[in-house]
Write a protein that holds these residues in place. Structure first.
Motif, short mmCIF file in Angstrom:
data_model
loop_
_atom_site.label_atom_id
_atom_site.label_comp_id
_atom_site.label_asym_id
_atom_site.label_seq_id
_atom_site.Cartn_x
_atom_site.Cartn_y
_atom_site.Cartn_z
N PRO A 148 0.81 -1.22 0.00
CA PRO A 148 0.00 0.00 0.00
C PRO A 148 0.83 1.26 0.00
N GLY A 155 -3.90 2.02 3.89
CA GLY A 155 -3.90 0.70 3.28
C GLY A 155 -5.27 0.06 3.24
N TYR A 158 -6.41 -0.51 -0.30
CA TYR A 158 -5.57 -1.55 -0.90
C TYR A 158 -6.06 -2.93 -0.46
#
Length: 203
Positions: A148, A155, A158
């Motif tokens: 990420p 993140g 992601y």
């Protein structure tokens, strides 16, 4: 021939080509699991805020080639190994050249950095059996890492991504215009099929 493979034997290797062919984009998605949209030349900007990016190669990262007049949709390749500060080995698909059918998957291809500052902004790709034989210079953006982009988000986006399967081939790469037969190993369809099967099992 549609949907069937054509095999041609050459010393020490098997070349596999299909009528439809395999493009660099769906191949890179399948073997890395990275979910970036667009043609090869779009990956660098489209990965911003999702995947980390930089100028240093790492195994498993994606080398993003810029679009050029001879390669209008750009190109992407997966870094297999970092040999040294100026050389990596890549796996990629649909890099045309003398004696190489369109849509072939090629592995363990040498790429050297020829940029002035060793930032991998300009590279040459192996074009023959001899590792010292390389094609013309191609401009690149850099490398997209399979992690990420934490400088932009935590993140979460992601982690929630799902693999987007391409229903068409989005990119047709142009290989070096001259040179002898390729010195790298041609893997055909097996790596893509294996990666797709592994992705399906992981779901």
């Amino acid at each position: 021939m549609r949907g069937h493979a054509a095999h041609r034997r050459s010393p020490g290797r098997t070349v596999v080509a299909t009528a439809a062919g395999i493009s660099c984009v769906p191949y890179a998605r399948a073997v890395t699991g990275m979910q970036v949209s667009g043609n090869g030349g779009d990956w660098w900007s489209n990965a911003a805020g999702i995947y980390d990016r930089g100028q240093r190669p790492e195994p498993g990262s994606v080398m993003a080639f810029r679009a050029t007049s001879g390669m209008t949709r750009g190109h992407v390749a997966v870094v297999r190994d970092v040999v040294g500060p100026r050389e990596v080995r890549i796996d990629h698909a649909n890099w045309g050249g003398p004696g190489i059918p369109r849509g072939s998957v090629m592995q363990d291809v040498s790429v050297i950095d020829v940029s002035d500052t060793n930032d991998w902004s300009a590279v040459r790709v192996q074009s023959g059996r001899d590792d010292s034989a390389f094609g013309r210079v191609y401009p690149t953006f850099g490398f997209i890492y399979n992690r990420p982009d934490d400088s932009v988000n935590t993140g979460t986006a992601y982690a929630g991504l799902q693999l987007r399967r391409s229903t068409r081939y989005e990119q047709l790469a142009e290989g070096p215009e001259a040179g002898s037969a390729r010195g790298y190993q041609l893997q055909g369809l097996a790596p893509l099929r294996n990666a797709q099967a592994a992705t399906s099992r992981a779901r």
